[in-house]
Structure formats: C-alpha cells, structure tokens
Write an enzyme that holds these catalytic residues in place. Sequence first.
Site, PDB file in Angstrom:
ATOM      1  N   ARG A  88     -12.120   6.469   9.968  1.00  0.00           N
ATOM      2  CA  ARG A  88     -11.783   5.052  10.051  1.00  0.00           C
ATOM      3  C   ARG A  88     -12.870   4.179   9.419  1.00  0.00           C
ATOM      4  O   ARG A  88     -12.573   3.151   8.807  1.00  0.00           O
ATOM      5  CB  ARG A  88     -11.578   4.663  11.511  1.00  0.00           C
ATOM      6  CG  ARG A  88     -11.061   3.250  11.706  1.00  0.00           C
ATOM      7  CD  ARG A  88      -9.757   3.026  10.987  1.00  0.00           C
ATOM      8  NE  ARG A  88      -9.077   1.823  11.427  1.00  0.00           N
ATOM      9  CZ  ARG A  88      -7.968   1.380  10.887  1.00  0.00           C
ATOM     10  NH1 ARG A  88      -7.407   2.036   9.876  1.00  0.00           N
ATOM     11  NH2 ARG A  88      -7.389   0.290  11.320  1.00  0.00           N
TER      12      ARG A  88
ATOM     13  N   HIS B 235      -8.213  -4.917  -0.370  1.00  0.00           N
ATOM     14  CA  HIS B 235      -6.900  -4.330  -0.092  1.00  0.00           C
ATOM     15  C   HIS B 235      -6.251  -4.966   1.139  1.00  0.00           C
ATOM     16  O   HIS B 235      -5.036  -5.125   1.196  1.00  0.00           O
ATOM     17  CB  HIS B 235      -7.066  -2.824   0.107  1.00  0.00           C
ATOM     18  CG  HIS B 235      -5.778  -2.078   0.189  1.00  0.00           C
ATOM     19  ND1 HIS B 235      -4.851  -2.073  -0.829  1.00  0.00           N
ATOM     20  CD2 HIS B 235      -5.239  -1.300   1.172  1.00  0.00           C
ATOM     21  CE1 HIS B 235      -3.811  -1.328  -0.477  1.00  0.00           C
ATOM     22  NE2 HIS B 235      -4.021  -0.856   0.725  1.00  0.00           N
TER      23      HIS B 235
ATOM     24  N   SER C 294       0.850  -1.189   0.000  1.00  0.00           N
ATOM     25  CA  SER C 294       0.000   0.000   0.000  1.00  0.00           C
ATOM     26  C   SER C 294       0.896   1.254   0.000  1.00  0.00           C
ATOM     27  O   SER C 294       1.802   1.360  -0.824  1.00  0.00           O
ATOM     28  CB  SER C 294      -0.938  -0.055   1.203  1.00  0.00           C
ATOM     29  OG  SER C 294      -1.915   0.926   1.151  1.00  0.00           O
TER      30      SER C 294
ATOM     31  N   ASP D  92      -8.929  -6.153  -4.763  1.00  0.00           N
ATOM     32  CA  ASP D  92      -8.498  -4.886  -4.176  1.00  0.00           C
ATOM     33  C   ASP D  92      -8.972  -3.756  -5.078  1.00  0.00           C
ATOM     34  O   ASP D  92      -8.441  -3.546  -6.162  1.00  0.00           O
ATOM     35  CB  ASP D  92      -6.969  -4.879  -4.060  1.00  0.00           C
ATOM     36  CG  ASP D  92      -6.432  -3.614  -3.408  1.00  0.00           C
ATOM     37  OD1 ASP D  92      -7.211  -2.676  -3.154  1.00  0.00           O
ATOM     38  OD2 ASP D  92      -5.214  -3.569  -3.137  1.00  0.00           O
TER      39      ASP D  92
END
Lengths: 382, 382
Positions: B217, B347, B147, B314
């Site tokens: 979040r 992901h 990432s 992803d």
Amino acid sequence: MFVSPQSMHFPDRLPLQSGASLRDYSLSYETYGRLNAERSNAVLICHALNASHHVAGVYAGQKDSEGWWDNMIGPGKALDTERFFVIGVNNLGSCFGSTGPMHINPDTGRIYGADFPVMTVEDWVNSQARLLDALGITTLAAVMGGSLGGMQALSWTLQYPSRVSHAVVVASAPNLTAENIAFNEVARRAIVTDPDFHGGHFYQHGVVPKRGLRIARMIGHITYLSDDVMNEKFGRQLREGIELQYSTQEVEFQIESYLRHQGDKFAEYFDANTYLLITRALDYFDPARSYGADLSQALARATCKFLLVSFTTDWRFAPKRSRELVKALLDNRRDVSYAEIDAPHGHDAFLLDDPRYLGVVGAYFDTVAQEVTSASVGVSTS
Amino acid sequence: MFVSPQSMHFPDRLPLQSGASLRDYSLSYETYGRLNAERSNAVLICHALNASHHVAGVYAGQKDSEGWWDNMIGPGKALDTERFFVIGVNNLGSCFGSTGPMHINPDTGRIYGADFPVMTVEDWVNSQARLLDALGITTLAAVMGGSLGGMQALSWTLQYPSRVSHAVVVASAPNLTAENIAFNEVARRAIVTDPDFHGGHFYQHGVVPKRGLRIARMIGHITYLSDDVMNEKFGRQLREGIELQYSTQEVEFQIESYLRHQGDKFAEYFDANTYLLITRALDYFDPARSYGADLSQALARATCKFLLVSFTTDWRFAPKRSRELVKALLDNRRDVSYAEIDAPHGHDAFLLDDPRYLGVVGAYFDTVAQEVTSASVGVSTS
C-alpha cells in the site's frame, strides 16, 4: 591500473551531529596517481549508496573487479590519475570496510548492529577531513561525487570552504523531496518489519533480513532507471520461451525476472543496518534547514568553483534539483558550470559511459589541472 | 441518496482466459436511478484496485459511507442518476462482496485462498455482461471507469462492441509499462514473502500477511500521487512538534507518518490474495498483444464513441498513454473526445473534485442523455 585497498585507524572520538560519537574507528580508502610535491593535486571521491572506496582500477588477480567509477577515473580518463592524486574513501557505517554496524562496539564488546550511531553527510565529511589530515593534505584540488556522493561534495564546500578549490556535483540535489523520502521509508519498513531483522541485532541470531533487503533493492532499481530505458530494455516482454502462465507468484515478465535477480544478489552482500543508515543520511541532508529553507543563504559559505551535472531522464534527482543549486550559487556570484545531459538512462546515467558527460567532466578537470600546474610553477618560482 | 447493495448468484460456470473456470459465484452490485422503459439509459461503472460496487450514495445509518465516485455520480451530478440508470459492480476476486479468495471453493469445500483462479480484465467484462443479461439490459448507454476501471471500459468496447454506445475511459492506458509492472511486482513480492502469507493459505493459520500489505500500500500511494502534490502536502516537514531524533526506525518526516498510516489502515481490511489477483489483471491487460502490439488494429473492433480523460501530473498512467489510445481510435476513424486536465494530484486526480474534469464528463453525458432521449422518442413514435 592495479590498486590496493588501505585502512587508517582513528583512536580519537569523532563527535556526530546526533550528539553521539564514534571512537576507535577505521576508514578504508584507496589512492590512485601521485600526490605532487606541493600536495595540491588531490581529488577526493565521495560515494553513494551501494559503493565504496574502490572507485577505480582493478585488484590484482581478481577478474571483474573494476572500481565503480573506473570509466571516469584512471590514466588518461576524464579524471586523469596521471595528473591528479585521487582518493576514494568508504563511508562510516558502510559494510564494505570502514567501521560499520557489523563491527564490534569498543564500548560494549558486542557487534554494533542497530546501535551503530546514525550518520549524516556532515559527519562523513568530518571523517573524510580527518583522513586528509592524516594523509597530509590541506587543500583539495577538487571534491567530486554523484547522487549521495554529490551531497557530500556539496557539504565539503560548506563545512571546509577553505580546503576545497573545486566541487563536481553530479546527479545530486540540495535535499530529498517528499517522494524521495517516501521511497526510502518503504524500503526501510520492508527491512525493519522483516522478522529476521530482530530489531537490527540479527547477527547474533545467525540470520539476515533478506526479504526486506530484496524489496528495498527492487524499489531502488525502479527509481534508478528511467521509464523509457525500462521500456526499451524490458518493455512487456515475457520470460524467455514462456507463454503466459496466469500466475500471481511465478515470473511472467522480463522486468520481474530482472528485479528479482537484482534483489537476490543484493541481499547476499549488503548489510541491512547499513541500508537504514545510508538512506537516513540521504533523508537528513538539507543544508538550507538552518537557514529557513533559504538555499542561497545556506550556500553563501561556499567559496570554490563548481561543476554541476544532471541527466534529463533522472527522476530521482531531477535536473530541476541541480538547477536549484545553480541558482543558489549564482545568487552568491559563485563560479558555476552546469551541464544537463540528454541521457536516457535515468539516475543510473551518472555511472555510465556517455561521451558528452565524460567529455564535460574531462574538460572541467583540464582547467583544474591547469590551475594546479600554474600554482605549482608559482610556488617553485617564488 | 440512500443506496443498498445487492447480490446476484450465478450457478453456471464462467470460463476464464487462463483455461480455468468459476462456478456458483456471486456478484455484488448497486444501482442508482431508474432504468427507462426502453432499457436504454444504463451506465456501467467499472472499479479500480481498492474499490467496489459501492460507487455512489450512502448507506442509511452509516456515517462517511459515500461511494468512491460519489462526487461524480448522483442526482444532478456529472453522471446524473435522474437521467441514467447507473450500475456499480464488484469484480470477481475482490474482497468487498463478490466471490473471491476468502470464499469457499464449491469444488473442495475449503477456502479458495491462493487457489482462486487468476482473473483478467476480459474475464471481469464477461462476468459483468452476464450480470447485465440477468438485469435485462442488452445495450449500455455508456460504460465508464478510471485506471483499471478504464481498462475494463475499453475492453467492453472490444469484447461486446454491439452492447456499448459510449465508453468513458479516465486516467487509463492500453497496457502497463515495464515500470508499472515493476511496482506491482515489488508489492506482490512483499506480500508473498511475508512469512504470514503461507503460500496464500493464511486464513487457516489465523494470520494475515500485514507486513506485506503495508509495504504494497505504501508503494501504491507513492505512485498515486504526484511529486508536486507530495511536496506541497508534506514536503520535508518533520513530525509535528518533534525535533530531529536521528533514528532509522522512528518517524521523522510527515510523509513517513502518512505512508505508515495508509499502510496500517489498508492491512486491516484488504485481502492479500485479492491484491495479487488485481495487480496481475493490470499486468496482463494488453488488447494489442494478439495483434503484434498494433494497438490501432486491436481497437478496430470498437464501434462506440469515446471520451478519454487524462491528468498532466499522472505518472502512473501518464497522458501519453491516453494519447496512444486516442491515436489508435482515430486511426480507425472513431468518434473520440479527449481532455487532458492540468491537475496537480497525480493519478489520484481521477477520484477528486476538479471542476474542469467533472465539467468535461458532465458535458459528455449531456450529449449521451440527448441521444438516449431522442432514441426513446424515436421508439415511441415508431
């Protein structure tokens, strides 16, 4: 086409799925075209989150007041108001005219606010059926909607199968996925945790939870667009004429500017409680719930003919969700037409001009018009 | 494997891409395994948003203290600490040990807060290079990250091509798409518009912008998971043992409960200014920017060998983004291995156990280990 909004008052209590009820409520609506002598050419349009009864036409003297589906509906358009009597109705709980959280609760004399009862797609359909009763319309030539509006159209075919001849369900789904619910939940939390929300009774505090509404709308916009169209429209372009500023709070990229603008605009006119109610109605809709998640069994009640349309880049209500509906209807040997349009615009495509999309809907309504006409001829010669 | 965090102080100013600089800063780091005599077996691990220098192993006496990539790194694992000297380093601006917004600005004597300078991937790489200098490591056998960590690994190959033999870039991208930036921007707006943010100087007010952090979040979690895995894990399940409540504010669905829990947990420990800084570093990263968006030209500087890994589901850093990197490297006739793993987890897959994924990385590091060994033999016989 100049149009005018109308309002109908309903004194009787409307029982709701939650067990609550609503009384002394009003529905705002508009009609386009003429109801024929047999009352057989009515088409009901159901709306999605940020829309209303103002579906087509313009208000006299008001610039840029086109209805939200004006590209689809009007004289000579895909849904031709020279052949059909089209009805747009604003859902209960909305902030655009029909009774909603901003209005006075007749039981308390105070603004409903967060006490406005939770509405479901089924409740909306029941309220729409009462409006049709009042307008003297027993059977709809068609019911039509996109997104959440498509869920209402589908629910019409299950709740009032004998009152619907055709359903046009665009960019919709038999229920929300976990991801759909997740996005709704984040938007709702942003609103509910905004200190200006005051538990949903912000009206008497003279404030509006704009921070939350902005966030909710920004999230919404991301899910309405496809990744491709976002890259094409905005890509990584910086704000015009500006070099990188190395700031976490200033706008650097065009996409940020666009989202902030959309959020600001929305927070000026949309009601926070309405946002919560409408996203919850989306979450709850699930006709297969009482059939052990068996969609084929759930759709057995529907008897009308269907046109379903989806858009390849729509990741909010992806084509595979429409295909689930197609399969469940075919399992019941229903008459279904299905078009999957290769459009780049994501979920928003259902509101946009695409000649293939408008062509499919137009062709479908041609056959509906022929049925209406031959039935009329049948009536007049019998 | 028991491990201990370490810290290194750097008195000299680190010039930053923004034009600002940082002085008297510290980097937290950990090392696993032993540096060989030739100092040729070092592997640097770069971290993503919510991670740190604690990459592998456990802290003595602390239950559940496994490093974030402990399934990948350790004795006998894919990246074998019996063969490699592995270094985990916490990025500047983080809230997990290295100098960040919660620390004192030596120029003012006050907490940095929002005045902590904006960091870029390039700045982090420069700070990591200084750490390697201090550890006496000239050349890395490999640099590796997933990432945002993958972006740092890629940037290492461009900023210090002669100091890197291999780069392992997992679930990464050559830059963010408009949609990626859009999600970051919504999360940032949620934090910045939280009244408890106080322009980033909330520390002296004794509050934390928890509402904003929770929303940030929740958005993050949606984008880390795939639609499929969300449906599989949560689907439309209601909260355990609860019937529908018809409420806009109570938890109805399992997915809501999960997201609220993740948001609450995160808001307890993560720093709001760090969140802004890290998402901005993601937005800014774009090695092709100074090459007229020509990625092939931008990657011409890289001379090392590459392993790239992506995951089919992803949608945050989709396989097509990794393929852009593969193509640009091949355009430069670089030595590239690429694995596209058919994993359902979105992901998040880059952090999870998948035998094919761990197998590919393990096989790659076998060849790296052989190169290190034969070079060592070469050194000792020369």
